[in-house]
Design a protein around this motif. Structure first.
Motif, short mmCIF file in Angstrom:
data_model
loop_
_atom_site.label_atom_id
_atom_site.label_comp_id
_atom_site.label_asym_id
_atom_site.label_seq_id
_atom_site.Cartn_x
_atom_site.Cartn_y
_atom_site.Cartn_z
N LYS A 21 0.83 -1.21 0.00
CA LYS A 21 0.00 0.00 0.00
C LYS A 21 0.86 1.26 0.00
CE LYS A 21 -4.00 -2.18 2.10
NZ LYS A 21 -4.81 -2.39 3.28
N ILE A 22 1.95 1.22 0.75
CA ILE A 22 2.88 2.37 0.78
C ILE A 22 3.49 2.58 -0.59
CG2 ILE A 22 5.12 3.12 1.67
CD1 ILE A 22 4.28 1.92 4.39
N VAL A 23 3.94 1.51 -1.22
CA VAL A 23 4.55 1.61 -2.56
C VAL A 23 3.54 2.19 -3.55
CG1 VAL A 23 5.46 0.27 -4.50
CG2 VAL A 23 6.26 -0.20 -2.17
N ALA A 24 2.30 1.73 -3.48
CA ALA A 24 1.27 2.24 -4.40
C ALA A 24 1.06 3.74 -4.19
CB ALA A 24 -0.03 1.48 -4.19
N LYS A 25 1.02 4.18 -2.93
CA LYS A 25 0.85 5.61 -2.65
C LYS A 25 2.02 6.41 -3.20
CE LYS A 25 -1.88 5.22 1.59
NZ LYS A 25 -1.88 5.43 3.05
N LEU A 26 3.23 5.91 -2.98
CA LEU A 26 4.42 6.64 -3.43
C LEU A 26 4.50 6.65 -4.96
CD1 LEU A 26 7.05 5.47 -0.79
CD2 LEU A 26 5.98 7.73 -0.99
N LYS A 35 5.00 13.78 3.79
CA LYS A 35 4.28 12.51 3.93
C LYS A 35 5.01 11.41 3.17
CE LYS A 35 0.84 9.86 5.11
NZ LYS A 35 0.67 9.38 6.48
N ALA A 36 5.56 11.74 2.00
CA ALA A 36 6.30 10.76 1.21
C ALA A 36 7.52 10.26 1.98
CB ALA A 36 6.71 11.36 -0.13
N ILE A 37 8.19 11.18 2.67
CA ILE A 37 9.36 10.79 3.47
C ILE A 37 8.94 9.87 4.61
CG2 ILE A 37 11.14 11.66 5.04
CD1 ILE A 37 11.30 14.15 3.16
N GLU A 38 7.84 10.20 5.28
CA GLU A 38 7.32 9.34 6.36
C GLU A 38 6.97 7.96 5.82
OE1 GLU A 38 4.01 11.09 8.41
OE2 GLU A 38 5.09 12.99 8.70
#
Length: 85
Positions: A21-26, A35-38
């Motif tokens: 999910k994190i990869v998809a958001k990035l 937020k991208a750094i977090e």
């Protein structure tokens, strides 16, 4: 509680799901820089956790091989790609 402490209680599958999910958001690119750094930091932590869990499982895996009519436990030996050598 740090993100590392929270993640220690999650299963491999849960960690992988969060990481995906994190990869998809990035990859979407619509995330503000902070937020991208977090998300990146959380993703790196999850990636490390998944790697640790895989190493633990790999150490536990044993294969049973038949030798001279009896079964013998042997440590798991992962298959390596000969092209890497």
């Amino acid at each position: 509680m740090s993100s590392g402490e929270k993640e220690n209680g999650v299963s491999f599958e849960e960690a992988m799901d969060k990481l995906e999910k994190i990869v998809a958001k990035l990859e979407n690119g619509d995330v503000p820089l902070e937020k991208a750094i977090e998300l990146f930091q959380e993703g790196m932590s999850l990636s490390h956790l998944c790697g640790q869990k895989l190493e633990q499982v790999e150490r536990k895996i044993e294969t049973l091989l038949e030798e001279n009519g009896s079964f013998v436990k042997k440590p798991f030996q992962p298959v390596t790609d000969e092209r890497e050598n």
